[in-house]
Design an enzyme around this catalytic site. Structure first.
Site, PDB file in Angstrom:
ATOM      1  N   CYS A  49       0.840  -1.209   0.000  1.00 53.63           N
ATOM      2  CA  CYS A  49       0.000   0.000   0.000  1.00 53.63           C
ATOM      3  C   CYS A  49       0.873   1.256   0.000  1.00 53.63           C
ATOM      4  CB  CYS A  49      -0.933  -0.021   1.212  1.00 53.63           C
ATOM      5  SG  CYS A  49      -1.855   1.511   1.472  1.00 53.63           S
ATOM      6  N   CYS A  52      -0.154   4.048   2.439  1.00 57.42           N
ATOM      7  CA  CYS A  52       0.149   3.679   3.830  1.00 57.42           C
ATOM      8  C   CYS A  52       1.548   4.158   4.217  1.00 57.42           C
ATOM      9  CB  CYS A  52       0.066   2.165   4.018  1.00 57.42           C
ATOM     10  SG  CYS A  52      -1.572   1.450   3.734  1.00 57.42           S
TER      11      CYS A  52
END
Length: 306
Positions: A49, A52
């Site tokens: 991700c 993230c």
């Protein structure tokens, strides 16, 4: 690596400081229980991700700046898929804030640094104990509404369950509100869908008794006819108990109690103390916080110990 594979020396690693990793096995202790002492922010992330990798450092910096007023628990979704599914994490990054064991705030996706700091500051100011106090006050209001406004009570109980789905008092209250609204089948369905642990809770036992009494009351007969029968023979205890049941079906609780107390006064041992046992069952259904329960207990004691 599967759920809860993060081990040290064969035991789960305990969190240290204000920022730590947690997993499925430790989540209840690290987050739900710990959030009763201070707010806990949970950061759901994954190696793949990209957003993230931008968000997590900002969260860590903001939490560190809060000086211990709030903690950050990091959850690798790939290693804790069961936990992510339970909390309905459908996209990353996903952030939840917990206070008093309940989710109180959150957001999905990456945010600018200023918004992240504002979020952490807002969570850090959450008063531990406030969530449970708010839930308790809502339940008190729901219990009061249950006497004469089943819909309002149901709405209030539902609002609690949206925050605490395992709150036995709210579950039982919603079931009783459904009963008062004539939805006995829905109330029974609630009992059929609760866990074994919750089924043993006194509040759930109270709902079970209420459903049983409602079923009996629905078969009791016409109030006027039963009143005439009791007036014709005041010592017809079965007719008097049937009348009490019929009155309960019409939500005339005080009159129902009066009839049962009169039966006890006339013959406390009739049919193995049936009237007294029915009163005890009503106390369970009404709840100890209901003024009618305490009033009737005193009246019953006065009869029994006269």
């Amino acid at each position: 690596m599967q759920d809860s594979d993060v081990l040290i020396g064969g035991a789960q690693a305990a969190p240290t400081g204000h920022i730590f990793d947690t997993n499925t096995a430790r989540f209840a202790e690290d987050v739900l229980s710990a959030s009763r002492s201070r707010p806990i922010i949970v950061d759901f992330w994954a190696d793949w991700c990209g957003p993230c990798k931008q968000l997590t450092p900002m969260l860590e910096a903001a939490v560190s700046a809060a000086g211990g007023k709030v903690a950050l628990a990091r959850v690798n979704v790939d290693q804790n898929q069961t936990l992510a599914a339970q909390l309905r994490v459908q996209s990353l990054p996903m952030v939840y804030a917990f206070v008093d064991g309940q989710p109180v705030d959150g957001f999905a996706g990456a945010l600018p640094d200023s918004d992240v700091r504002a979020f952490v500051d807002r969570v850090a100011q959450q008063s531990v104990g406030a969530v449970q106090q708010e839930i308790s006050e809502t339940l008190d209001a729901a219990d009061a509404a249950l006497v004469d406004d089943a819909k309002k009570a149901a709405d209030l109980y539902t609002s609690v369950l949206e925050r605490d789905g395992a709150n036995a008092r709210a579950i039982a209250g919603l079931g009783k509100a459904l009963l008062k609204a004539g939805r006995a089948a829905d109330a029974r369905e609630i009992l059929e869908n609760i866990s074994e642990d919750l089924a043993k809770d006194p509040a759930i036992e109270s709902l079970r008794s209420a459903i049983s009494l409602a079923a009996e009351a629905s078969k009791a007969g016409d109030v006027s006819a039963l009143k005439a029968k009791v007036e014709a023979d005041p010592d017809d205890h079965q007719a008097r108990i049937d009348l009490a049941n019929a009155l309960l079906a019409n939500d005339a609780r005080e009159e129902a109690v009066d009839q049962l107390l009169e039966s006890v006064r006339r013959d406390r041992q009739w049919n193995d103390a049936a009237a007294r046992k029915r009163l005890l069952k009503l106390f369970e259904v009404f709840g100890e916080g209901d003024p009618l329960t305490s009033q009737t207990r005193m009246r019953l004691s006065a009869i029994l110990f006269a």
